[in-house]
Structures are given as structure tokens and as C-alpha cells.
Write an enzyme that holds these catalytic residues in place. Structure first.
Site, PDB file in Angstrom:
ATOM      1  N   THR A 118      84.105  -3.789  17.513  1.00  0.00           N
ATOM      2  CA  THR A 118      85.500  -3.073  17.003  1.00  0.00           C
ATOM      3  C   THR A 118      86.286  -4.054  16.383  1.00  0.00           C
ATOM      4  O   THR A 118      86.413  -5.161  16.929  1.00  0.00           O
ATOM      5  CB  THR A 118      86.004  -2.405  18.096  1.00  0.00           C
ATOM      6  OG1 THR A 118      87.584  -2.182  17.519  1.00  0.00           O
ATOM      7  CG2 THR A 118      86.442  -2.990  19.365  1.00  0.00           C
ATOM      8  N   ASP A 161      84.421   1.904  21.742  1.00  0.00           N
ATOM      9  CA  ASP A 161      84.469   2.498  23.010  1.00  0.00           C
ATOM     10  C   ASP A 161      83.843   3.921  23.143  1.00  0.00           C
ATOM     11  O   ASP A 161      83.042   4.279  24.277  1.00  0.00           O
ATOM     12  CB  ASP A 161      86.067   2.642  23.456  1.00  0.00           C
ATOM     13  CG  ASP A 161      86.228   3.287  24.939  1.00  0.00           C
ATOM     14  OD1 ASP A 161      85.557   2.822  25.682  1.00  0.00           O
ATOM     15  OD2 ASP A 161      86.722   4.111  24.878  1.00  0.00           O
ATOM     16  N   ARG A 173      81.275   9.383  13.626  1.00  0.00           N
ATOM     17  CA  ARG A 173      81.931   9.458  14.813  1.00  0.00           C
ATOM     18  C   ARG A 173      81.392  10.411  15.578  1.00  0.00           C
ATOM     19  O   ARG A 173      81.929  11.214  16.587  1.00  0.00           O
ATOM     20  CB  ARG A 173      83.426   9.707  14.715  1.00  0.00           C
ATOM     21  CG  ARG A 173      84.197   8.416  13.636  1.00  0.00           C
ATOM     22  CD  ARG A 173      85.418   8.638  14.062  1.00  0.00           C
ATOM     23  NE  ARG A 173      86.068   7.396  13.352  1.00  0.00           N
ATOM     24  CZ  ARG A 173      86.335   6.112  13.675  1.00  0.00           C
ATOM     25  NH1 ARG A 173      85.906   5.560  14.985  1.00  0.00           N
ATOM     26  NH2 ARG A 173      87.040   5.366  13.109  1.00  0.00           N
ATOM     27  N   ASP A 222      90.026  -4.188  21.087  1.00  0.00           N
ATOM     28  CA  ASP A 222      90.297  -3.457  22.155  1.00  0.00           C
ATOM     29  C   ASP A 222      89.491  -3.346  23.536  1.00  0.00           C
ATOM     30  O   ASP A 222      89.560  -2.491  24.216  1.00  0.00           O
ATOM     31  CB  ASP A 222      91.390  -2.490  21.870  1.00  0.00           C
ATOM     32  CG  ASP A 222      90.309  -1.297  21.435  1.00  0.00           C
ATOM     33  OD1 ASP A 222      89.306  -1.499  20.828  1.00  0.00           O
ATOM     34  OD2 ASP A 222      90.962  -0.223  21.296  1.00  0.00           O
ATOM     35  N   ARG A 244      94.651   0.975  16.086  1.00  0.00           N
ATOM     36  CA  ARG A 244      95.040   2.055  16.923  1.00  0.00           C
ATOM     37  C   ARG A 244      96.136   1.679  17.918  1.00  0.00           C
ATOM     38  O   ARG A 244      97.039   1.031  17.711  1.00  0.00           O
ATOM     39  CB  ARG A 244      93.578   2.330  17.717  1.00  0.00           C
ATOM     40  CG  ARG A 244      92.543   3.088  16.997  1.00  0.00           C
ATOM     41  CD  ARG A 244      91.610   3.537  18.029  1.00  0.00           C
ATOM     42  NE  ARG A 244      90.415   3.788  17.433  1.00  0.00           N
ATOM     43  CZ  ARG A 244      89.961   4.957  16.590  1.00  0.00           C
ATOM     44  NH1 ARG A 244      90.901   5.929  16.947  1.00  0.00           N
ATOM     45  NH2 ARG A 244      88.920   5.270  15.835  1.00  0.00           N
ATOM     46  N   GLY A 298      83.691   3.973  13.849  1.00  0.00           N
ATOM     47  CA  GLY A 298      84.200   3.317  12.446  1.00  0.00           C
ATOM     48  C   GLY A 298      83.378   1.838  12.238  1.00  0.00           C
ATOM     49  O   GLY A 298      83.000   0.953  13.112  1.00  0.00           O
ATOM     50  N   ASP A 347      89.272  -3.549  16.100  1.00  0.00           N
ATOM     51  CA  ASP A 347      90.626  -3.443  16.930  1.00  0.00           C
ATOM     52  C   ASP A 347      90.559  -4.462  18.059  1.00  0.00           C
ATOM     53  O   ASP A 347      91.884  -4.615  18.759  1.00  0.00           O
ATOM     54  CB  ASP A 347      90.901  -2.037  17.479  1.00  0.00           C
ATOM     55  CG  ASP A 347      90.602  -1.020  16.551  1.00  0.00           C
ATOM     56  OD1 ASP A 347      91.234  -1.284  15.564  1.00  0.00           O
ATOM     57  OD2 ASP A 347      90.216   0.223  16.921  1.00  0.00           O
TER      58      ASP A 347
HETATM   59  O1  F6P Z   1      88.968   1.811  15.400  1.00  0.00           O
HETATM   60  C1  F6P Z   1      88.791   1.217  14.138  1.00  0.00           C
HETATM   61  C2  F6P Z   1      89.592   1.777  13.359  1.00  0.00           C
HETATM   62  O2  F6P Z   1      89.687   1.108  11.930  1.00  0.00           O
HETATM   63  C3  F6P Z   1      91.292   1.809  13.516  1.00  0.00           C
HETATM   64  O3  F6P Z   1      91.652   0.806  13.634  1.00  0.00           O
HETATM   65  C4  F6P Z   1      91.601   2.795  12.729  1.00  0.00           C
HETATM   66  O4  F6P Z   1      92.900   3.538  13.291  1.00  0.00           O
HETATM   67  C5  F6P Z   1      90.660   3.803  12.646  1.00  0.00           C
HETATM   68  O5  F6P Z   1      89.277   3.051  12.940  1.00  0.00           O
HETATM   69  C6  F6P Z   1      90.452   4.598  11.394  1.00  0.00           C
HETATM   70  O6  F6P Z   1      89.234   5.503  11.108  1.00  0.00           O
HETATM   71  P1  F6P Z   1      88.439   6.216  10.014  1.00  0.00           P
HETATM   72  O7  F6P Z   1      87.554   5.115   9.343  1.00  0.00           O
HETATM   73  O8  F6P Z   1      87.801   7.369  10.700  1.00  0.00           O
HETATM   74  O9  F6P Z   1      89.804   6.710   9.263  1.00  0.00           O
END
Ligand code: F6P
Length: 338
Positions: free
Chosen positions: A124, A102, A71, A128, A170, A10, A126
Site C-alpha cells: 500500500t 488491508d 476493489r 498503514d 487515507r 488500489g 499509504d
Molecule cells: O489506498 C491507496 C489510495 O491511493 C489512497 O491513498 C486513496 O485515498 C485511494 O487509494 C484512492 O483510491 P482510488 O484509486 O480508488 O480513487
């Protein structure tokens, strides 16, 4: 040297400053930088372009990533790792810099074990990832969420409502925690702590009586009951509408307290826009360090921030080891439940 660079997973603000840091530092060594597009997909499909200082000099304040992202995980694609290695050989890439979270870093580690000379750059929103104090993208997305919370405060006050804001993150509560603290929320719900809804409602009732409104920040990762329905649409398909966490919490509050409640989800708005100064500097520092690691032969490691230093840490110690909100932070969060 010919250095490959990619951004995977992401997106988050800071990716462009990190790419810029790589290109600027590589220039000092006389390296060529090849940007692979759409993360690992670009290495499977050999989609790339050369990056010069001119390409990156103005991107420090751009959100997103000029290299695009995906991804795609080569280890989940047929002959994926072989294709990656083949592309690297074909393009005479001496070393690869993988900028990502990750998933991206776990792929980098596996490729390193297959002999690829790879250095990681952690990112990230997040926050995390283990083995690094912070990741770029985090503070910018919190800043955006705090701005949203401030706006919700205005309307909550005017209408005497309780408003719930759902943020990303997440399974980790970092974004919710920092948004709630920095934005003076009245209650914060994070996945690391089992929700005590009775206690939350009791507290919100008190705050509502004191000031005529209240704000809640909830992390997308908290568990809510799965909903089933017997309703069907005009084609007979089950109307299984997945309720958002924010809607679940808002409904629960309004049912328990009988107070007008609304909710909002900030979603991907949190992932766009210019990186904050902190994230620009952090991203640039880790990008610069990654090139230095390449020249020191420090492969299989990532450029991490530890205190005020950027250090090389083994990917092995970070990949697959999620950093969650711990007891100490939860204790800190509780200080503001007054
Ligand atoms: O890991 C980053 C993040 O923004 C998370 O907080 C969220 O759950 C996810 O990616 C959303 O992913 P996508 O952009 O694939 O909808």
C-alpha cells in the site's frame, strides 16, 4: 505446484516487481504460476493467464500491475467466496498468493478460514498496514510528492506565495509526514493530529516574513467542515461542490493572513511511474518469500519486512489493524516546526 497470484485494491509502484519475484522463485521449484486478473474479480469470473519468466523479466521498472486490479470483494458479492473456491478447484490451483492492502488481505484471511491455502503479500502506498515495517509503493509515492513539492517551492518563491500540497494516504498521515519532512515543508497536517490552525498561521506568517514564501503539506484524510450551498445549476440541481482539503486549507490561510495562496493536489500522479530501487527490492523480496512460504506450508500468513529480514506473520495480526502515525513520529515532526 500450480500457484495462483493476484493483485488487488488500489495499484502502487512495486506490484510488477512483486509478481516478478513470485514467478522467478516459483521457477526454482518447477511450479506453474497462474495470474488472475483484476484482483478477486478474476477469481470470481475465472479470468487468468499463465505467467512465464519471459512475461515478467522486463517489468521490474514498470508502474501499475500487468495483472490489472480492482476493489472487488468476494464477500460483498452474491456467492462470491463459493465462486472463488470453485475457480481455484477448476484450475487445479494448489496455493494462492494475494498481493494487496488491508481489503485484499482481509479477504485472504477469510478465505484461509474457509480452507483456501493462501499467502499474503502486503502493499500500500499509504504505508498503514500493521505487522510490517514498510510496504512497497510508499517510498515511490513519497518520492513523487517530494518532487512536486520542490516544483511548488520554485513557483511559490517567484510569486511570494504560500502553497498547499494535498497528498493521498487515507486516514493515515504517513505520506504527508514523509513528504513534508523530506521536502522541507513549513507545516504538515496529518489526520492523527487535531489541526491547530491559529498556530499554523502564526508559524507560516513568520516563515513568510523570513523567506518570502511558505509550503504546507496536507493529508487528504484530515477532517474539514462539510459544505452546504443553496446555489443551483440551470437544471435546478444543487451545486454541492465538494471542496478539496487543499482548497480548504489554502482559503483558510489566505483569509487569516491576507497572503496570496495557491493549492495543488497530486492525486493519482502519486500512484504511477517506475518504482524506486528501494521499492523494487522490497517488492521482489516479499514476492520471493511468498513462494517460499507456499512451499513451507506457511498459509494464512503474509510476507512482512521486519528490520532487515522478511518474515512470515499471521494475517490475523495484520488485517483490519491500521497502522497510524504515532506519538513518537509526531514528536519528530515537531522538531521541524521552526
Ligand atoms: O489506498 C491507496 C489510495 O491511493 C489512497 O491513498 C486513496 O485515498 C485511494 O487509494 C484512492 O483510491 P482510488 O484509486 O480508488 O480513487
Amino acid at each position: 505446484m500450480r500457484i495462483g497470484v493476484l493483485t488487488g485494491g488500489g495499484d502502487c509502484p512495486g506490484l510488477n516487481p512483486a509478481i516478478r519475484g513470485v514467478v522467478y522463485r516459483a521457477f526454482d521449484f518447477g511450479d506453474e504460476v497462474i495470474g488472475f486478473e483484476e484482483g478477486w474479480k478474476g477469481l470470481i469470473e475465472d479470468k487468468k493467464r499463465q505467467l512465464s519468466i519471459k512475461d515478467v523479466e522486463e517489468i521490474i521498472n514498470y508502474g501499475g500491475t500487468i495483472l490489472y486490479t480492482s476493489r472487488t470483494n468476494p464477500f460483498k458479492e452474491e456467492h462470491g467466496p463459493e465462486k472463488v473456491i470453485e475457480t481455484l478447484k477448476k484450475n487445479n490451483i494448489d496455493a494462492l498468493i494475494a498481493i494487496g492492502g488491508d481489503d485484499t488481505l482481509s479477504v485472504a484471511l477469510k478465505l484461509h478460514k474457509l480452507g483456501v491455502k493462501v499467502v499474503g503479500v502486503p502493499k500500500t502506498m499509504d504505508n498503514d498496514l500493521s505487522q510490517t515495517d514498510y510496504t512497497f509503493g510508499f517510498f515511490t509515492s513519497v518520492e513523487v510528492a517530494v518532487d512536486a513539492l520542490n516544483r511548488l517551492r520554485d513557483t511559490a518563491k517567484s510569486h511570494k506565495r504560500i502553497i498547499v500540497l494535498e497528498v493521498m494516504g487515507r486516514e493515515a498521515g504517513w505520506v504527508a509526514l514523509f513528504t513534508g519532512i523530506a521536502g522541507a515543508a513549513d507545516w504538515i497536517l496529518i489526520p492523527e493530529e487535531k489541526p491547530d490552525y491559529d498556530k499554523m498561521c502564526e508559524h507560516l506568517k513568520k516563515k513568510y516574513e523570513e523567506k518570502g514564501y511558505a509550503l504546507v503539506v496536507v493529508s487528504e484524510g484530515i477532517e474539514i467542515p462539510t459544505e452546504t450551498t443553496t446555489e443551483v445549476d440551470e437544471f435546478g440541481h444543487a451545486l454541492l461542490q465538494k471542496r478539496g482539503v487543499h482548497e480548504y486549507v489554502a482559503d483558510l490561510i489566505s483569509k487569516k493572513l491576507g497572503i496570496s495562496t495557491r493549492s495543488a493536489i497530486i492525486g493519482h500522479i502519486q500512484r504511477g511511474g517506475p518504482p524506486t530501487v528501494f521499492d523494487r527490492i522490497l517488492a521482489t523480496r516479499v514476492g520471493v518469500k511468498a513462494v517460499e512460504m507456499v512451499h513451507e506450508g506457511d498459509f494464512g500468513k503474509m510476507a512482512a519486512i521486519s528490520g532487515n529480514k522478511v518474515i512470515a506473520v499471521p494475517l490475523e495480526d495484520a488485517a483490519g489493524k491500521q497502522k497510524l502515525v504515532d506519538e513518537e513520529w509526531i514528536k519528530f515532526m515537531k522538531v521541524f516546526e521552526k
